[in-house]
Design a protein around this motif. Structure first.
Motif, mmCIF file in Angstrom:
data_model
loop_
_atom_site.group_PDB
_atom_site.id
_atom_site.type_symbol
_atom_site.label_atom_id
_atom_site.label_comp_id
_atom_site.label_asym_id
_atom_site.label_seq_id
_atom_site.Cartn_x
_atom_site.Cartn_y
_atom_site.Cartn_z
ATOM 1 N N ALA A 166 45.903 -0.534 31.169
ATOM 2 C CA ALA A 166 45.677 0.320 30.599
ATOM 3 C C ALA A 166 46.021 1.040 28.699
ATOM 4 C CB ALA A 166 44.322 1.225 31.413
ATOM 5 N N LEU A 167 45.279 1.126 28.412
ATOM 6 C CA LEU A 167 45.999 1.616 27.129
ATOM 7 C C LEU A 167 44.684 2.872 26.063
ATOM 8 C CD1 LEU A 167 46.209 -1.665 24.898
ATOM 9 C CD2 LEU A 167 48.177 -0.304 26.340
ATOM 10 N N LEU A 168 45.567 4.118 26.634
ATOM 11 C CA LEU A 168 45.122 5.100 26.312
ATOM 12 C C LEU A 168 45.320 5.761 24.922
ATOM 13 C CD1 LEU A 168 45.468 6.202 30.010
ATOM 14 C CD2 LEU A 168 43.982 5.233 29.256
ATOM 15 N N PRO A 169 44.134 6.612 24.097
ATOM 16 C CA PRO A 169 44.361 6.738 23.156
ATOM 17 C C PRO A 169 45.322 8.388 23.040
ATOM 18 C CG PRO A 169 42.262 7.630 23.338
ATOM 19 C CD PRO A 169 43.433 6.511 24.735
ATOM 20 N N CYS A 170 46.255 8.774 21.849
ATOM 21 C CA CYS A 170 46.828 10.003 21.959
ATOM 22 C C CYS A 170 46.263 11.172 22.576
ATOM 23 C CB CYS A 170 47.877 9.565 20.593
ATOM 24 S SG CYS A 170 46.403 10.299 19.501
ATOM 25 N N THR A 171 44.775 11.135 22.467
ATOM 26 C CA THR A 171 44.245 12.337 22.573
ATOM 27 C C THR A 171 43.694 12.461 24.441
ATOM 28 O OG1 THR A 171 42.393 11.144 22.716
ATOM 29 C CG2 THR A 171 43.026 12.570 20.432
ATOM 30 N N GLY A 172 44.381 11.187 25.226
ATOM 31 C CA GLY A 172 44.689 11.218 26.096
ATOM 32 C C GLY A 172 43.271 10.794 26.682
ATOM 33 N N GLY A 173 42.193 10.742 26.343
ATOM 34 C CA GLY A 173 40.520 10.451 26.650
ATOM 35 C C GLY A 173 40.386 8.944 26.729
ATOM 36 N N GLU A 174 39.583 8.906 27.073
ATOM 37 C CA GLU A 174 38.886 7.530 28.286
ATOM 38 C C GLU A 174 39.782 6.069 27.493
ATOM 39 O OE1 GLU A 174 34.908 6.494 28.326
ATOM 40 O OE2 GLU A 174 34.451 8.487 28.104
ATOM 41 N N GLU A 175 39.801 4.734 28.626
ATOM 42 C CA GLU A 175 40.354 3.835 27.900
ATOM 43 C C GLU A 175 39.997 3.445 26.670
ATOM 44 O OE1 GLU A 175 40.555 -0.280 29.930
ATOM 45 O OE2 GLU A 175 40.788 1.934 31.969
ATOM 46 N N VAL A 176 40.715 2.436 26.129
ATOM 47 C CA VAL A 176 40.873 1.759 24.644
ATOM 48 C C VAL A 176 40.941 0.424 25.180
ATOM 49 C CG1 VAL A 176 41.304 1.193 22.777
ATOM 50 C CG2 VAL A 176 41.669 3.739 22.811
#
Length: 65
Positions: free
Chosen positions: A32-42
């Motif tokens: 899973a690729l996640l944003p730098c904000t630690g939010g939901e999977e991109v």
């Protein structure tokens, strides 16, 4: 042409994102690729590429060293 998944992960983390292994078996691995904000999977990478497995090694995610 086959995508270089290791290069994708390196670019992703180089841009501040993180990744996490969400599934893996003898055949394929799912990352899973996640944003730098630690939010939901991109996005997700799913592959049986040995180079990707070697790059990930025993890590559960990009924050493991």
């Amino acid at each position: 042409m086959t995508e270089d998944l290791v290069a994708i992960l390196r670019r992703w983390t180089g841009s501040g994102g993180t990744w996490r292994v969400v599934a893996g078996n003898a055949g394929a691995i799912t990352v899973a690729l996640l944003p730098c904000t630690g939010g939901e999977e991109v996005d997700r990478l799913v592959s049986d590429d040995p180079a990707l497995r070697a790059y990930i090694g025993g890590r559960a995610g990009s924050e493991d060293h």
